[in-house]
Design a protein around this motif. Structure first.
Motif, mmCIF file in Angstrom:
data_model
loop_
_atom_site.group_PDB
_atom_site.id
_atom_site.type_symbol
_atom_site.label_atom_id
_atom_site.label_comp_id
_atom_site.label_asym_id
_atom_site.label_seq_id
_atom_site.Cartn_x
_atom_site.Cartn_y
_atom_site.Cartn_z
ATOM 1 N N ALA A 134 10.711 -6.290 -10.329
ATOM 2 C CA ALA A 134 12.071 -5.451 -9.569
ATOM 3 C C ALA A 134 12.481 -7.199 -8.807
ATOM 4 O O ALA A 134 11.548 -7.769 -8.222
ATOM 5 N N ALA A 135 13.600 -7.113 -8.560
ATOM 6 C CA ALA A 135 13.903 -7.873 -7.578
ATOM 7 C C ALA A 135 13.842 -7.507 -6.153
ATOM 8 O O ALA A 135 12.606 -6.476 -5.802
ATOM 9 N N ALA A 136 13.451 -8.775 -5.020
ATOM 10 C CA ALA A 136 13.797 -8.830 -3.331
ATOM 11 C C ALA A 136 13.445 -7.500 -3.443
ATOM 12 O O ALA A 136 15.398 -7.611 -3.180
ATOM 13 N N GLY A 137 13.545 -6.735 -2.292
ATOM 14 C CA GLY A 137 13.832 -5.273 -1.924
ATOM 15 C C GLY A 137 14.165 -4.204 -2.742
ATOM 16 O O GLY A 137 14.381 -3.235 -1.393
ATOM 17 N N GLU A 138 13.806 -4.450 -3.846
ATOM 18 C CA GLU A 138 14.867 -3.193 -4.958
ATOM 19 C C GLU A 138 13.758 -2.094 -4.189
ATOM 20 O O GLU A 138 14.663 -0.983 -4.660
ATOM 21 N N ARG A 139 12.206 -2.357 -4.159
ATOM 22 C CA ARG A 139 11.567 -1.091 -4.089
ATOM 23 C C ARG A 139 11.754 -0.760 -3.335
ATOM 24 O O ARG A 139 11.186 0.488 -2.645
ATOM 25 N N ASP A 140 11.686 -1.402 -1.417
ATOM 26 C CA ASP A 140 11.485 -0.748 -0.075
ATOM 27 C C ASP A 140 13.218 -0.399 -0.098
ATOM 28 O O ASP A 140 13.554 0.694 0.543
ATOM 29 N N ASP A 204 6.841 5.306 -5.673
ATOM 30 C CA ASP A 204 7.963 4.279 -5.114
ATOM 31 C C ASP A 204 7.513 4.103 -4.338
ATOM 32 O O ASP A 204 8.031 3.456 -2.543
ATOM 33 N N THR A 205 6.564 4.490 -3.371
ATOM 34 C CA THR A 205 5.376 4.939 -2.241
ATOM 35 C C THR A 205 5.104 3.067 -1.869
ATOM 36 O O THR A 205 5.259 2.343 -3.020
ATOM 37 N N ARG A 206 5.504 3.231 -0.894
ATOM 38 C CA ARG A 206 5.042 1.173 -0.606
ATOM 39 C C ARG A 206 4.516 1.396 1.004
ATOM 40 O O ARG A 206 4.686 1.865 1.929
ATOM 41 N N ILE A 207 3.670 -0.589 0.858
ATOM 42 C CA ILE A 207 3.550 -0.368 2.683
ATOM 43 C C ILE A 207 4.442 -0.684 3.544
ATOM 44 O O ILE A 207 4.925 -2.154 2.307
ATOM 45 N N THR A 208 5.080 -0.637 4.844
ATOM 46 C CA THR A 208 6.446 -1.574 5.193
ATOM 47 C C THR A 208 6.618 -0.893 6.797
ATOM 48 O O THR A 208 5.135 -0.149 7.331
ATOM 49 N N THR A 209 7.435 -2.204 6.666
ATOM 50 C CA THR A 209 7.627 -1.637 8.753
ATOM 51 C C THR A 209 8.650 -1.460 7.691
ATOM 52 O O THR A 209 8.924 -0.911 7.654
ATOM 53 N N GLU A 210 9.037 -0.736 9.466
ATOM 54 C CA GLU A 210 10.358 -0.172 9.627
ATOM 55 C C GLU A 210 11.654 -0.647 9.634
ATOM 56 O O GLU A 210 11.903 -0.927 9.076
ATOM 57 N N ALA B 530 8.719 16.532 -16.697
ATOM 58 C CA ALA B 530 8.210 14.604 -16.554
ATOM 59 C C ALA B 530 8.843 14.228 -14.808
ATOM 60 O O ALA B 530 8.213 13.626 -14.658
ATOM 61 N N ALA B 531 9.983 14.252 -15.459
ATOM 62 C CA ALA B 531 10.440 13.275 -14.300
ATOM 63 C C ALA B 531 10.593 14.346 -12.746
ATOM 64 O O ALA B 531 10.761 13.394 -11.721
ATOM 65 N N PHE B 532 10.362 15.468 -12.755
ATOM 66 C CA PHE B 532 10.724 16.075 -11.628
ATOM 67 C C PHE B 532 9.215 15.923 -11.137
ATOM 68 O O PHE B 532 8.995 15.343 -9.707
ATOM 69 N N PHE B 533 7.750 16.170 -11.598
ATOM 70 C CA PHE B 533 6.231 15.450 -10.622
ATOM 71 C C PHE B 533 6.595 14.238 -10.840
ATOM 72 O O PHE B 533 5.756 13.660 -9.862
ATOM 73 N N ARG B 534 7.407 13.074 -11.350
ATOM 74 C CA ARG B 534 7.085 11.793 -11.028
ATOM 75 C C ARG B 534 8.293 11.714 -9.304
ATOM 76 O O ARG B 534 7.712 11.075 -8.537
ATOM 77 N N ASP B 535 9.548 12.731 -9.705
ATOM 78 C CA ASP B 535 9.979 12.819 -8.351
ATOM 79 C C ASP B 535 9.040 13.150 -7.121
ATOM 80 O O ASP B 535 9.172 12.317 -5.957
ATOM 81 N N GLU B 536 8.042 14.328 -7.404
ATOM 82 C CA GLU B 536 8.032 15.028 -6.311
ATOM 83 C C GLU B 536 6.640 14.724 -6.012
ATOM 84 O O GLU B 536 5.603 15.401 -4.837
ATOM 85 N N SER B 537 5.801 13.559 -6.865
ATOM 86 C CA SER B 537 4.015 13.371 -6.785
ATOM 87 C C SER B 537 4.434 12.663 -5.515
ATOM 88 O O SER B 537 5.305 12.323 -4.937
ATOM 89 N N CYS B 538 3.825 12.781 -4.365
ATOM 90 C CA CYS B 538 3.542 12.781 -3.129
ATOM 91 C C CYS B 538 3.445 11.150 -2.999
ATOM 92 O O CYS B 538 3.642 10.295 -2.227
ATOM 93 N N GLY B 539 1.927 10.389 -4.144
ATOM 94 C CA GLY B 539 2.264 9.415 -3.946
ATOM 95 C C GLY B 539 0.581 8.370 -4.241
ATOM 96 O O GLY B 539 0.876 7.592 -3.349
ATOM 97 N N GLN B 540 -0.169 9.663 -3.464
ATOM 98 C CA GLN B 540 -1.148 9.531 -2.512
ATOM 99 C C GLN B 540 -2.675 8.724 -3.575
ATOM 100 O O GLN B 540 -3.535 7.989 -3.529
ATOM 101 N N CYS B 541 -2.114 9.755 -4.158
ATOM 102 C CA CYS B 541 -3.718 9.742 -5.461
ATOM 103 C C CYS B 541 -3.050 8.643 -6.528
ATOM 104 O O CYS B 541 -2.146 9.481 -7.118
ATOM 105 N N VAL B 542 -4.107 8.045 -7.210
ATOM 106 C CA VAL B 542 -3.760 6.890 -8.240
ATOM 107 C C VAL B 542 -3.908 8.047 -9.866
ATOM 108 O O VAL B 542 -2.543 7.679 -10.051
ATOM 109 N N PRO B 543 -4.039 9.129 -10.002
ATOM 110 C CA PRO B 543 -3.878 9.662 -11.104
ATOM 111 C C PRO B 543 -2.564 10.312 -11.197
ATOM 112 O O PRO B 543 -1.870 10.134 -12.496
ATOM 113 N N CYS B 544 -2.334 11.323 -10.067
ATOM 114 C CA CYS B 544 -0.962 11.750 -9.734
ATOM 115 C C CYS B 544 -0.086 10.421 -10.385
ATOM 116 O O CYS B 544 1.168 11.021 -10.475
#
Lengths: 313, 612
Positions: A134-140, A204-210, B530-544
């Motif tokens: 991803a480009a810089a900042g894109e994932r953020d 798309d979770t990430r570790i970030t500052t505000e 599948a897109a729904f679950f990809r969007d709605e997974s909270c992202g906490q655990c690796v399997p999901c």
């Protein structure tokens, strides 16, 4: 002077891989496994942090439970029957490692991870070639609940440019497995600074500052405790980053010298990691009663004066 | 806590929105103490309402607004940012103040939702573009019986759901042109619950007041027997109430089918105080709209049922957590709560019977995962809606770490009849192990979509007949929504009970019955799931977190004919993903994310007719 005898704890008896095991009440299944010298892979677990059981690589099979359970967080109970090497366990561990390996750069995650990948038969290539970084900042900037629909020709990854915005450490989130350790260390488990948090959702979770502001604009106090707990090299000191970039990182040459920090009277133990007669990193042992592995900016980064020798000496 | 804030300042409007919720700065402060501290930290649970307040006013959450919220609630900005970015309905970057959310989920897509999206893209520009007016694709909005659906989110104005929606209607509503009146937002009980206008002798329990009572009038509710249940509860006392619920063998209707009596008993007996009650109204399972219809058309019944539950389990505070996409139900429930308070049916002395109970309505903000009970609790507390590790279970350590009873809307509705009829009498309906009646959401390829109520034991065939049969040639039925599984038409005679479903390896889930006809693009439907679950997974655990991504990629390759290796190899890969998600995810979302795909593969629904 009083001697801390600790609390007296009842012993709990459970069965692990057919063996009777007795461990103190309040122990986890992981503690029981380790007491039996059963190797259990862990990534998000650290002895000095609250278990978040997010990575799921330490799962074991517990009789009577519908799903596998995270051994790092599950307290032992009398009569538990645990299997650590069943087909289901091996499959889940392999898949967790494989899913991470296919989406994150694990090349600096240490020898244990390399060994587990071999041991469990990880084949990250079977999901297709990795997608372009991803480009810089894109994932953020990604928005929860929306993503680009993939065509499957490449495997999505978290690859992205390294964030270099201060003199002390870099954030290489292409190596981040979202183990939450740095957030915990920055928060109530150690530093209580709360400069970083988990943002976004799903992949798309990430570790970030505000608002993804640069570290100098954030609450960061540069204690470096996030680096201290990072298991994958996503967070590292600028000195280590620069040596690696220059191809001069040489762990084979590394020696570790234990000393006591001289900056104040607290008495933190320091471990000086030295390569080619230069301090490259400073850590503290996690079992040290004063630090529990955590340091402040002075202990972790204030070592330049030690090697500030006159030219040619 | 020594927090560092950004330098950005809020606009007057943003500040007023936050002050409207938490009071003006300094208001009520003891001048001898510095502001903030423990008091402010205790307000953390107001984080989500504060984000809503700002977003409702400005249409997005600016740095200044987030900063101000953080100062008032003593929340670290990074954490508040993490919470705000968790929800799909919030934007942390400038966004048009008028947004149309167009459902393109599994029901709506085929019934015109995709066409509306295409037309809006052509006229308003790509999704998300536009300074004043914009549109976005949305997961299921819970209006499936009147598909296609849309919802318009208007800064400074009330949100509106539109169903059935047309591209013109959506455009008019979001642009605020025309006479300013948003079309067809209101519910039409007789359409949503067709049995209510049939008078075909079918004895309705849960739906009997739908279309009969005026949802805005407490008197109307009382005139049809409302509050008889609470009166009886008070007359017999909390212990007896729990006994009746246990005798009724009522099982939770939220999907997990846990015995309600056991849950209530555990909380009632928990020594730790206070106890909390939560009504889980975060109905977000694609294809599900049962709780919405109940809440929109019979809101007082839910208030009464929650009061009974609170009375029985020793809770003084109840939270009603409703999904953010239900604007009408939210307005009606809020009005109902206020009326009930005004008449002392909520408050410090309910019905003059000497017990206190009140309800606070909380809105979700676009996160399916918040329907998971522990994720919901985190969301209520002002944290990211990530599920917690269990044990401990909520009955021991739930909301704010206290014993908590959490029930689904439909479950609570059943309590009213259990109280008026008695538990054993209630258990006469249905089967031995599945008692009472069940609501089913019929949608998709069915002649008369809607909410149907039948005693447990009715077969799939009977339900389909009730709804006029499937349209087109029936290929499969999706039971339980996106988290459910496809069953073969051969299973039409299986009884729709908890035990009957277990026998065929399916689950009633949220009660969705979605026939799929042979004109359906199965690979497309599975990719949407599948897109729904990809969007709605909270992202906490690796399997999901990663598994849902890999599942969607594999389905894309199967749909495009670009398999890695062979189709068999893709199926093996999907099977490997299924097993790790089912075995090792933290919560039910991950466990069920591959269920529909797996069942479709095992029924050969993905085969394209050509030999391998």
């Amino acid at each position: 002077m009083t001697v801390d005898l600790g609390t007296i704890r009842r012993l709990v008896e459970l069965t692990v891989d057919g063996e009777q095991v007795r461990v103190p009440e309040g122990s986890t299944i992981l503690d029981a496994c380790r007491a039996q010298d059963i190797e259990t892979p862990t990534l998000c677990y650290a002895p000095n942090l609250t278990p978040v059981n997010a990575c799921r690589v330490c799962v074991v099979e517990l009789e009577g439970a519908r799903t596998l359970v995270p051994s790092c967080a599950r307290p032992v109970e009398d009569g538990m029957v645990v299997h650590t090497d069943s087909e289901r366990v091996r499959h889940s561990r392999k898949m967790v490692l494989e899913l991470l390996d296919s989406s994150v750069d694990l090349s600096q995650s240490g020898e244990d991870v390399d060994r587990w990948k071999d041991q469990y038969g990880v084949d990250a290539g079977r999901y297709g070639p990795p997608a372009a970084p991803a480009a810089a900042g894109e994932r953020d900037a990604r928005h929860a609940g929306h993503h680009e629909i993939p065509d499957g020709s490449t495997a999505a990854t978290v690859a992205q440019p390294v964030k270099e915005d201060n003199d002390l450490y870099v954030r290489d989130y292409g190596r981040c497995i979202m183990c939450y350790k740095c957030v915990e260390a920055c928060g109530t488990d150690a530093q209580n600074t709360f400069a970083i948090a988990v943002a976004g959702r799903g992949f798309d979770t990430r570790i970030t500052t505000e608002f993804a502001v640069e570290l100098p604009d954030s609450a960061c106090v540069y204690c470096g405790n996030c680096i201290g707990v990072c298991p994958t090299g996503a967070l590292k000191s600028v000195s280590e980053h620069e040596l690696r970039e220059a191809g001069q990182w040489d762990p084979d040459d590394e020696t570790v010298t234990t000393t006591i920090c001289s900056f104040c009277g607290v008495g933190c133990n320091l471990e000086l990691h030295v390569q080619h007669n230069q301090i490259v990193n400073v850590t503290s042992p996690t079992d040290h009663s004063v630090t529990h592995g955590h340091l402040c900016i002075k202990g972790r980064f204030g070592f330049q004066h030690v090697q500030n020798l006159p030219e040619g000496s | 806590m020594d927090l560092k804030f950004l330098e950005a300042v809020p606009t007057q409007g943003e500040q007023a929105a936050v002050d409207g919720l938490v009071g003006a700065p300094g208001e009520g402060d003891d001048p001898r103490f510095a502001a903030g501290g423990q008091h402010a930290r205790d307000l953390r649970h107001l984080l989500l309402p504060a984000l809503h307040a700002v977003s409702d006013t400005a249409g997005w959450i600016s740095q200044g607004a987030l900063n101000y919220i953080c100062q008032r609630l003593s929340v670290p900005p990074a954490e508040a940012y993490g919470v705000a970015t968790f929800y799909a309905m919030f934007s942390l970057s400038p966004r048009a103040p008028r947004v149309a959310h167009v459902c393109d989920d599994i029901v709506c897509a085929r019934l015109g939702g995709s066409d509306i999206a295409d037309e809006l893209a052509a006229t308003l520009g790509p999704a998300g573009s536009g300074q004043v007016v914009t549109w976005l694709r949305s997961p299921c909005l819970g209006l499936c019986e009147r598909a296609p659906a849309a919802m318009v989110q208007l800064a400074g104005d009330t949100d509106q759901a539109i169903a059935p929606a047309t591209a013109d209607g959506v455009r008019t509503a979001v642009a605020g042109t025309g006479n300013g009146h948003v079309p067809a937002g209101g519910s039409q009980p007789s359409v949503s619950a067709p049995q209510t206008r049939r008078g075909d002798g079918q004895r309705l329990r849960l739906l009997r007041r739908i279309g009969v009572v005026d949802p805005d009038s407490l008197d109307s509710y009382r005139s049809v027997g409302g509050y008889a249940g609470l009166r009886r509860a008070i007359a017999v006392g909390p212990g007896r109430v729990i006994q009746e619920v246990s005798d009724s063998k009522l099982m939770g209707r939220g999907g997990a089918a846990f015995p309600t009596g056991v849950k209530w008993d555990a909380v009632a007996k928990a020594p730790v105080r206070p106890h909390y009650l939560i009504c889980n109204a975060d109905e977000s399972e694609p294809g599900t709209f049962k709780d919405r219809v109940l809440m929109e058309d019979d809101p007082f019944a839910l208030i009464e049922a929650m009061t009974i539950a609170g009375y029985a389990t020793g809770c003084e505070q109840g939270y009603l957590y409703i999904r953010g996409e239900y604007p009408l139900a939210t307005r009606r429930l809020q009005a109902a709560i206020e009326q009930a308070r005004h008449r002392s049916l909520l408050g410090s002395d309910v019905m003059g019977a000497g017990f206190g109970f009140d309800i606070e309505l909380r809105r979700g903000a676009g996160a399916y995962i918040c329907g998971e009970e522990t994720a919901l609790m985190n969301s209520l507390e002002g944290y990211r809606g990530e599920p917690r590790n269990k044990p401990p279970f909520p009955t021991v350590s739930g909301l704010f770490g206290k014993p908590t009873v959490i029930n689904n809307v439909e479950t609570l509705f059943n309590v009213l009849d259990i109280l008026t009829e008695g538990g054993p009498a209630f258990a006469q309906t249905g089967t031995e192990r599945s008692t009472g009646t069940k609501l089913f959401c019929l949608c998709g390829a069915v002649a008369e979509p809607g909410l149907y109520e039948v005693p447990f034991g009715a077969t799939l065939r009977e339900l389909l007949e009730l709804a006029g049969g499937s349209t087109g040639s029936l290929r499969a039925i999706l039971l339980g929504g996106a988290a459910g599984s496809f069953v073969d038409p051969e299973a039409l005679d299986v009884a729709l009970t908890f035990e009957g479903m277990r026998e065929i390896g399916a689950s009633l889930g949220s009660g969705v019955i979605m026939p799929v006809d042979d004109g359906t693009d199965m690979p497309g439907m599975l990719r949407r799931i599948a897109a729904f679950f990809r969007d709605e997974s909270c992202g906490q655990c690796v399997p999901c977190r990663v598994g849902t991504v890999r599942q969607e990629e594999s389905l894309a390759r199967l749909a495009n004919g670009t398999e890695i290796g062979s189709r068999a190899r893709e199926f093996a890969l999907l099977d490997d993903l299924t097993r790790v998600m089912r075995d090792s995810s933290i919560c039910g979302l991950g466990h069920t994310a591959p269920a529909a795909v797996q069942s479709a593969i095992s029924l050969n629904l993905l085969e394209r007719g050509d030999p391998e």
